[in-house]
Design an enzyme around this catalytic site. Structure first.
Site, PDB file in Angstrom:
ATOM      1  N   VAL A 108     -36.617  23.484   5.005  1.00  0.00           N
ATOM      2  CA  VAL A 108     -35.635  23.405   6.091  1.00  0.00           C
ATOM      3  C   VAL A 108     -36.087  24.339   7.207  1.00  0.00           C
ATOM      4  CG1 VAL A 108     -33.240  23.762   6.757  1.00  0.00           C
ATOM      5  CG2 VAL A 108     -33.789  22.834   4.505  1.00  0.00           C
TER       6      VAL A 108
ATOM      7  N   HIS B  29     -31.640  33.617   1.601  1.00  0.00           N
ATOM      8  CA  HIS B  29     -31.901  34.002   2.990  1.00  0.00           C
ATOM      9  C   HIS B  29     -31.742  35.513   3.164  1.00  0.00           C
ATOM     10  CE1 HIS B  29     -30.508  29.666   4.161  1.00  0.00           C
ATOM     11  NE2 HIS B  29     -31.735  29.693   3.663  1.00  0.00           N
TER      12      HIS B  29
ATOM     13  N   THR C 222     -33.507  31.005   7.264  1.00  0.00           N
ATOM     14  CA  THR C 222     -34.217  32.107   7.916  1.00  0.00           C
ATOM     15  C   THR C 222     -35.723  31.890   8.045  1.00  0.00           C
ATOM     16  OG1 THR C 222     -34.289  33.190   5.742  1.00  0.00           O
ATOM     17  CG2 THR C 222     -32.537  33.867   7.263  1.00  0.00           C
TER      18      THR C 222
END
Length: 574
Positions: free
Chosen positions: A106, A505, A550
């Site tokens: 992602v 993250h 992140t």
């Protein structure tokens, strides 16, 4: 051998730095990674081809002994926490490319207010306007090339558009649209309340990690770049307050490598731990560990942040399942404003995964996960012992800020209502409060035994009757049935507290800030306060967690920091 720069950690940031700092050919760079290398001509098929969590939690890819405490710790000391609470394993990559090599691919930028907030918190020069060119420098948006800037970067960005989504995911899109949240194709062009296809660091269904994108054959052939894999950095060496090198264990031997500048890119867990072992951190903690205080910086290891996450498991009707040809299970992402007091706009997120896992059982299940995009709870980490033999004590302190818990409670009721009504309900056989327990985590590993187990479970689901009830009974925690969660707020809260997990993250533990801010660890160019010749460049320097995964932000940080390093001015220790 002496180097101009020694980079500790070949993760998402380290690979970027290695590429950019060797590009001119004038500076020698040594990149040191604790895990195995993944050179372009020898990338394992699982990494290159698997869409989600390849080689999940295998010792050749992860720090398998790393654990963390999730629940609020209150005023308990670390010793009390360890005696009274149970830790969970916390997945952190140990492989070239770091998280970008093993994550869900992602690649979301975040929203402008994230980076404007960084600047307000003391990271001067890190507004969204200042960061945008460095996002563009690394990205190659295949679908929307106009967002690339002047020249496409080494990390391709692509999406799985709705024409390839499952009918369940399409129904979720239509359901939230009816509740005022529109669909957009390109979240980077429209960073507002909306749902959209995941942006992914992927090209033609193949992962492009920071290692693949930045450590290509041409880069690896540079004479001024040395890459050491399977090499564990035990300590940073100093002469007075000047970092001069690192002590490295490789091939059963300990060697010392000298560098004019040491750059820690080991991530938000291990970079602060290395500073602490070197005597940089809260003075009282260092004294407790018997470590001489080199620089008393209270912020080292504090400000630990992540995205708390919970979700509903969904047993799909066959018509709601994904087509097998679609590789990525991550289909729809959504961000929206909760309207909760004390929270900014676009503060929440929701993810629709059309397939739970790689297995036959996973194909029959979907997940709808949600949580604060802008989380407020903060944790910390400390050393367990002065040496490098043990991972640090880590406490995320999820839901310690009531705003995080309250938003998750209201969102849980809202999401369940969506799943219970048309159009989403037309493709849902049942849904229940999910808990990512160890038994579920363990099934994520691709093994022959797991393949057999999940095939049997899938056949039981298909058979129906008592067999289906047996499988669902194993999946649903009897303490947190859907009926109990929806009708008893105490049970709802208990489910969220029991099931909450991080989204991997971790960030913030060496945060950027102004020189007069005692909580700041590094300046806006990554230089560690109180010493010379030492920087931190990874997710740990983020002042606050962005409203996004992140990984892309971490690569942007490395791009921007590389620019600062190449144009640096001489400074002395604060």
């Amino acid at each position: 051998m002496n180097y101009k720069y020694i980079i500790v950690g070949g993760g998402s940031a380290g690979c970027v730095l290695a590429n950019r700092l060797t590009r001119s050919g004038k500076d020698t760079v040594c990149l040191i990674e604790a895990g195995p290398d993944t050179p372009p001509e020898d990338v394992p098929r699982s990494i290159y081809g698997d869409s989600f969590l390849p080689d999940y939690f295998q010792p050749n890819r992860y720090w398998t002994e790393l654990t963390a405490f999730a629940d609020p710790v209150g005023n308990r000391s670390p010793k009390e926490v360890q005696a009274e609470m149970k830790p969970r394993r916390y997945e952190q990559a140990r492989v070239m490319g770091g998280g970008s090599t093993v994550n869900g691919q992602v690649a979301i930028r975040g929203i402008p207010s994230d980076y404007d907030e960084w600047e307000k918190l003391g990271a001067e020069g890190w507004s969204y306007e200042a960061c945008l060119p460095f996002f563009q420098r690394l990205e190659n948006d295949i679908d929307f090339p106009e967002t690339n800037g002047q020249r496409p970067g080494p990390i391709p960005i692509r999406r799985t558009f709705p024409k390839h989504w499952s009918k369940f995911a399409l129904a979720m899109r239509d359901s939230v649209a009816a509740r005022g949240i529109p669909y957009v194709d390109n979240c980077h062009a429209e960073p507002t309340d909306s749902c959209f296809p995941f942006t992914r660091n992927n090209i033609y269904d193949h992962r492009v990690s920071s290692a693949a994108g930045y450590l290509d054959e041409a880069t690896r052939s540079r004479r001024n770049l040395t890459i050491l894999s399977d090499s564990f950095v035990e300590a940073i060496e100093f002469e007075g307050k000047i970092a001069t090198g690192v002590k490295v264990r490789r091939n059963g031997q300990v060697q010392t490598f000298k560098g004019e500048e040491i750059i820690l890119s080991a991530g938000a867990i291990h970079s602060p731990a290395m500073l602490l072992r070197a005597g940089i951190g809260p003075g009282h903690h260092l004294q407790d560990m018997g470590i001489p205080v080199l620089a008393d910086r209270p912020g080292v290891g504090h400000n630990l942040q992540d995205h708390p996450l919970i979700g509903f498991a969904v047993y799909l009707h066959p018509t709601g399942m994904m087509e097998n040809y679609v590789k990525s299970n991550l289909l729809m992402h959504m961000r929206w404003s909760s309207g909760h007091a004390g929270c900014p706009s676009t503060d929440m997120k929701l993810t629709v995964s059309g397939r739970f896992a790689w297995s036959e059982l996973g194909k029959r299940l979907a997940m709808v996960n949600f949580g604060p995009n802008k989380a407020f709870s903060k944790g910390y980490l400390q050393l367990r012992e002065p040496g490098a033999g043990k991972h640090p004590f880590v406490a995320f302190n999820y839901l310690s800020d009531p705003r995080d818990l309250d938003r998750m409670k209201s969102t849980a009721l809202w999401v369940s209502d969506i799943l219970s009504k048309a159009p989403a309900s037309e493709f849902v056989r049942s849904h229940w409060p999910g808990i990512y327990a160890d038994s579920i985590r363990n099934l994520a590993a691709k093994t022959r035994l797991n393949d057999l187990k999940t095939r049997v479970a899938a056949s039981f689901l298909d058979f129906g009757g008592a067999a289906r009830s047996f499988v669902l009974g194993k999946a649903v925690d009897s303490r947190f049935t859907l009926e109990k969660v929806l009708n008893d707020e105490r049970v709802l809260e208990n489910w969220i507290r029991t099931g909450v997990q991080g989204d991997w993250h971790a960030c913030g533990t060496c945060r950027m800030g102004r020189p007069n801010d005692p909580a700041a660890v590094v300046d806006s160019e990554g230089r560690v306060y109180g010493v010379n010749g030492l920087r931190v460049v990874d997710a740990s320097v983020m002042p606050s967690v962005p409203c996004a995964t992140t990984n892309l932000s971490t690569m942007m940080i490395a791009e921007k920091m590389a620019h600062h390093i190449q144009n640096q001015t001489v400074t002395v220790a604060a």
